[in-house]
Design a protein around this motif. Structure first.
Motif: not given
Length: 427
Positions: A152-163
């Motif tokens: 996962s090379p970036t923390s930027l994302s169009p989504l809000q992700t919850l693990y």
């Protein structure tokens, strides 16, 4: 450094990973074997990352590709396409999803990207639940839901992700619990998480985590999750890119090990169905698949040549019961590798199902990952004539073993013997 390796480094990205200190050029293959540019023969226990599912140069597939290429190679989804319709019909039927629709892509990454588009549009939410240690592809949205830092090379994302907890049975805060207590703890964690956020669109999960080192939860976890998800109207996406088509032996789809509540809302697939040709896709209930209110096409998804390959490959798989072969031969291989592991204090665990097997390496007497030894075993196995893969969570310390599903008992024993020698030589 070879001349081809030097050229590779001059024109391709630095982050494009290559196996081995002296990278390998594979020139051709047959059955479960491949040959390199220097004429060396290898038993292939990785299948181009679980993609050569039936066999290299399978005559039924090469014949179908050749005949289709002689008629027409491509026309796009703007025109009726008989091979695409025929393969979609077969996949919809075996998916277990009622009133299923199938959309073809060119890769697993694109399939997961499409599934996210469908789920977030259908649910009108850009929040997604994903599993820790997961991997779902290399697109901008797919890396945004990947729970494995190494991919996962970036923390930027169009989504809000919850693990969410649960994808790794043997590590983490619940590892010491029994299976039933483990599932209960993960479910309670999910309930607690949902109490602190707006309702997510979907949970996306690999039944067995591929890049994560072939880890998986106890059977039934995702069925238990499904009960909680249904209470909130949250969709379940099963990422079957690596587990589908009978590779696990016991089931045709990986989700079926967790299936008491029925099939997922969305299934994504790729890799093995094309046996090396570029096929990915999404299966979903019609109301989910048809939720988009704008035009969409796929230039290369479902192209005639790849569909012909997929039809021939799926027919061969079913007619020769390769799922059953994966169960039988894979079971023998797992037991053989566990016998080897019992003599090696650096092998923490041999895990997996069918012909999807992980061997996790740690520093002896500890739970500390040993990626250096994993790399050394990879090299030693190659020197012995065996190709395997590697993966893992915090460190790449799990060996990944996933041969074509037509593997014979003799080939399984040969590969296990080579791997045993590689492990001994690196202790």
């Amino acid at each position: 450094m070879s001349e081809l390796h030097a050229r590779h480094r001059r024109v391709l990205p630095d982050w494009l990973a290559l196996y081995y200190e002296d990278p390998l050029e594979i020139t051709h293959g047959e059955g479960r074997h491949v040959w390199d540019a220097e004429g060396n023969t290898y038993l292939d226990f990785f299948g181009g990352i679980l993609t050569t599912m039936t066999a290299h140069a399978l005559p039924e597939v090469t014949k179908a590709v050749s005949e289709q290429a002689g008629r027409i190679i491509h026309s796009s989804t703007l025109y009726l396409n008989r091979p695409m319709v025929e393969l979609a019909e077969r996949i919809a039927h075996i998916s277990g999803i009622p009133d299923a629709r199938v959309f073809f892509t060119t890769s697993g990454t694109e399939a997961n990207d499409t599934a996210l588009l469908l789920a977030t549009t259908h649910r009108r939410s850009n929040t997604v639940l994903a599993m820790r240690n997961s991997y779902h592809g290399r697109s901008f949205s797919a890396v945004g839901i990947t729970g494995n830092r190494g991919w996962s090379p970036t923390s930027l994302s169009p989504l809000q992700t919850l693990y969410v907890h649960g994808g790794v049975r043997g590590r983490g805060p619940f590892a010491g619990l029994g299976d039933a207590a483990f599932i209960e703890a993960c479910v309670e964690d999910l309930r607690d998480l949902l109490g602190h956020t707006r309702p997510p669109a979907a949970l996306i999960a690999e039944p067995i985590q591929g890049v994560g080192g072939f880890t998986s939860p106890p059977d039934g976890l995702y069925a238990a999750f499904r009960e909680v998800l249904d209470e909130h109207g949250i969709l379940w996406i099963a990422d079957e890119v690596q587990t589908g088509w009978g590779r696990t032996g016991e089931h045709f789809w990986g989700w079926q090990a967790h299936g008491r509540s029925g099939p997922p809302d969305i299934v994504t697939f790729a890799k093995g169905i094309g046996n090396g040709t570029s096929i990915g896709g999404v299966i979903a209930r019609s109301e989910i698949m048809n939720c988009l209110d704008a035009n969409s096409i796929s230039t290369f998804g479902g192209t005639q040549v790849t569909m012909a390959a997929g039809l021939a490959n799926l027919s061969y798989l079913l007619e020769h019961d390769l799922q059953g072969n994966a169960r039988r031969v894979g079971g023998l291989l797992i037991e053989r590798l566990r016998a080897v592991a019992a003599q090696d204090p650096g092998v923490r665990e041999v895990r997996g199902r069918g012909l999807m097997i992980g061997v996790e390496l740690t520093k002896p007497g500890t739970d500390t990952a040993d990626p250096d030894r994993a790399a050394a075993v990879l090299e030693a196995a190659r020197a012995g004539g065996l190709l395997i893969g590697k993966g893992g969570g915090h460190d790449t310390s799990a060996l990944r073993i996933a041969p074509p599903l037509s593997l014979t008992v003799a080939e399984a024993e040969e590969g296990a013997a080579i791997l045993e020698g590689a492990l001994r030589s690196t202790q």
